[in-house]
Scaffold this active site. Structure first.
Site, PDB file in Angstrom:
ATOM      1  N   VAL A  28      45.109  61.884  74.538  1.00  0.00           N
ATOM      2  CA  VAL A  28      44.673  62.563  75.778  1.00  0.00           C
ATOM      3  C   VAL A  28      43.143  62.417  75.888  1.00  0.00           C
ATOM      4  O   VAL A  28      42.933  62.207  76.974  1.00  0.00           O
ATOM      5  CB  VAL A  28      45.314  63.867  75.809  1.00  0.00           C
ATOM      6  CG1 VAL A  28      46.671  63.852  75.636  1.00  0.00           C
ATOM      7  CG2 VAL A  28      44.677  64.888  74.660  1.00  0.00           C
TER       8      VAL A  28
ATOM      9  N   ASN B  48      49.473  70.330  77.785  1.00  0.00           N
ATOM     10  CA  ASN B  48      49.909  71.298  76.494  1.00  0.00           C
ATOM     11  C   ASN B  48      49.120  70.708  75.291  1.00  0.00           C
ATOM     12  O   ASN B  48      49.239  71.369  74.592  1.00  0.00           O
ATOM     13  CB  ASN B  48      51.358  71.025  76.594  1.00  0.00           C
ATOM     14  CG  ASN B  48      51.872  71.566  75.084  1.00  0.00           C
ATOM     15  OD1 ASN B  48      51.812  73.006  74.859  1.00  0.00           O
ATOM     16  ND2 ASN B  48      52.299  70.639  73.942  1.00  0.00           N
TER      17      ASN B  48
ATOM     18  N   SER C 262      45.356  80.307  76.270  1.00  0.00           N
ATOM     19  CA  SER C 262      45.837  80.956  75.031  1.00  0.00           C
ATOM     20  C   SER C 262      45.201  82.567  75.229  1.00  0.00           C
ATOM     21  O   SER C 262      44.332  82.717  75.791  1.00  0.00           O
ATOM     22  CB  SER C 262      45.053  80.626  73.798  1.00  0.00           C
ATOM     23  OG  SER C 262      45.096  81.210  72.749  1.00  0.00           O
TER      24      SER C 262
ATOM     25  N   TYR D  74      37.376  77.174  70.416  1.00  0.00           N
ATOM     26  CA  TYR D  74      38.684  77.294  71.195  1.00  0.00           C
ATOM     27  C   TYR D  74      38.799  78.324  72.077  1.00  0.00           C
ATOM     28  O   TYR D  74      39.374  77.962  73.463  1.00  0.00           O
ATOM     29  CB  TYR D  74      39.801  77.493  70.159  1.00  0.00           C
ATOM     30  CG  TYR D  74      41.133  77.392  70.322  1.00  0.00           C
ATOM     31  CD1 TYR D  74      41.879  76.326  70.625  1.00  0.00           C
ATOM     32  CD2 TYR D  74      42.152  78.618  70.766  1.00  0.00           C
ATOM     33  CE1 TYR D  74      43.167  76.192  70.979  1.00  0.00           C
ATOM     34  CE2 TYR D  74      43.346  78.387  71.108  1.00  0.00           C
ATOM     35  CZ  TYR D  74      43.999  77.389  71.263  1.00  0.00           C
ATOM     36  OH  TYR D  74      45.258  77.217  71.470  1.00  0.00           O
ATOM     37  N   ALA D  75      38.175  79.411  72.119  1.00  0.00           N
ATOM     38  CA  ALA D  75      38.371  80.605  73.068  1.00  0.00           C
ATOM     39  C   ALA D  75      37.650  79.862  74.269  1.00  0.00           C
ATOM     40  O   ALA D  75      38.072  80.329  75.345  1.00  0.00           O
ATOM     41  CB  ALA D  75      37.757  81.763  72.416  1.00  0.00           C
TER      42      ALA D  75
ATOM     43  N   LYS E  62      39.727  77.352  76.275  1.00  0.00           N
ATOM     44  CA  LYS E  62      40.973  77.988  76.772  1.00  0.00           C
ATOM     45  C   LYS E  62      40.398  78.844  77.729  1.00  0.00           C
ATOM     46  O   LYS E  62      41.466  79.111  78.947  1.00  0.00           O
ATOM     47  CB  LYS E  62      41.659  78.787  75.688  1.00  0.00           C
ATOM     48  CG  LYS E  62      42.557  77.799  74.824  1.00  0.00           C
ATOM     49  CD  LYS E  62      43.174  76.687  75.563  1.00  0.00           C
ATOM     50  CE  LYS E  62      44.117  75.993  74.679  1.00  0.00           C
ATOM     51  NZ  LYS E  62      44.787  74.713  75.379  1.00  0.00           N
TER      52      LYS E  62
END
Length: 290
Positions: A85, A111, A166, A179-180, A183
């Protein structure tokens, strides 16, 4: 007002008779890994069950084809598109495949993703950059590529963009600064799409998951990994419980979700049941974080 309500009511009635997404086309990225069922796989199967024609995408086209075969065995319609992706040519590749086969795009479900956990002070640039690339840049580029096929006015055609976030993006999490952040950015992207594309009848929503039993939440000690740019990245949570009777006191429902339960949240946002829901972040967390 009465005419508009009548249109919505009629759409819902027809959809229930043939499936909530009957005749619609959905692109879903990110499927499954080894024996663990992924949220993407569950969503693809559920969308197909509800009448959608599904463009199933995964980094490994063989895995995507396995899901397509499951859908076809159950009487559904789907095609597989393999690819990263994050690759420059991926968005146009999957959009072209969808429109060539089915002639339109109704839904995009962004996703695909993974974690690359480190404590903030030990996070190298590459661990930061790749997470932003896959979780923020990739969804943005796929949505942009699909714009010519979604930004048009048509009577009550059901169209939506669903980006996966998330609980880490809503509240932050130890060891997940990269990641935080990604997201959290997804939420801003979604709200912007909702405002820019609402006039074309396109809804945009985010689904923020809590603890879902997938490859990302199994025990890290099992040694699962993914190869990114030639580098092996460990997946999982240190000391994660692999016990169906395990207790989760930090989650009001006291358990993790199955991929099917997670996928049901995505289906709701795509379906006519959410016809007046846009710019929203649906928390599928079992109450975690309230």
């Amino acid at each position: 007002m009465a005419d508009r309500l009548s249109q919505v009511s009629g759409h819902l009635t027809n959809s229930y008779g043939r499936g909530l997404l009957a005749g619609e086309v959905a692109i879903i990225t990110g499927m499954c890994w080894r024996s663990w069922s992924g949220i993407g796989r569950s969503a693809a199967l559920l969308f197909a069950k509800e009448g959608a024609k599904v463009v199933v995408s995964d980094l490994d086209e063989k895995k995507a084809q396995i899901v397509v075969d499951e859908i076809k065995a159950a009487g559904g319609d789907a095609i597989a598109v393999g690819g990263d992706v994050g690759a420059d040519d991926f968005p146009q590749k999957v959009v072209d495949a969808a429109t060539k086969k089915y002639g339109k795009i109704n839904h995009i479900v962004n996703n695909a993703g993974f974690t690359f956990d480190r404590m903030l002070h030990t996070t190298p640039d590459d661990a930061w950059d790749v997470i932003q690339k896959i979780h923020v840049r990739a969804p943005f580029r796929l949505i942009r590529a699909a714009a010519p096929h979604m930004r048009f006015k048509v009577r009550r055609e059901n169209r939506s963009v669903i980006n996966v976030s998330s609980i880490s993006g809503l509240h932050g999490n130890v060891g997940q600064a990269n990641y935080a952040t990604a997201k959290a950015a997804v939420v801003g992207l979604t709200k912007t799409v909702a405002k820019e594309w609402g006039g074309f009848g396109v809804r945009a929503n985010t689904v923020a998951f809590g603890f879902v039993k997938t490859r990302l939440t199994q025990a890290k000690e099992e040694g699962a990994s993914i190869e990114i740019n030639g580098k092996k990245v460990a997946l999982g949570i240190p000391g994660a419980k692999d016990d169906p009777n395990a207790q989760y006191p930090h989650i009001p429902l006291n358990r993790g979700a199955s991929p099917d339960e997670a996928a049901a949240g995505i289906l709701f946002l795509a379906s006519p049941l959410a016809s007046f829901v846009t710019g929203h972040t649906l928390e599928v967390t079992g109450g975690q974080g309230i």
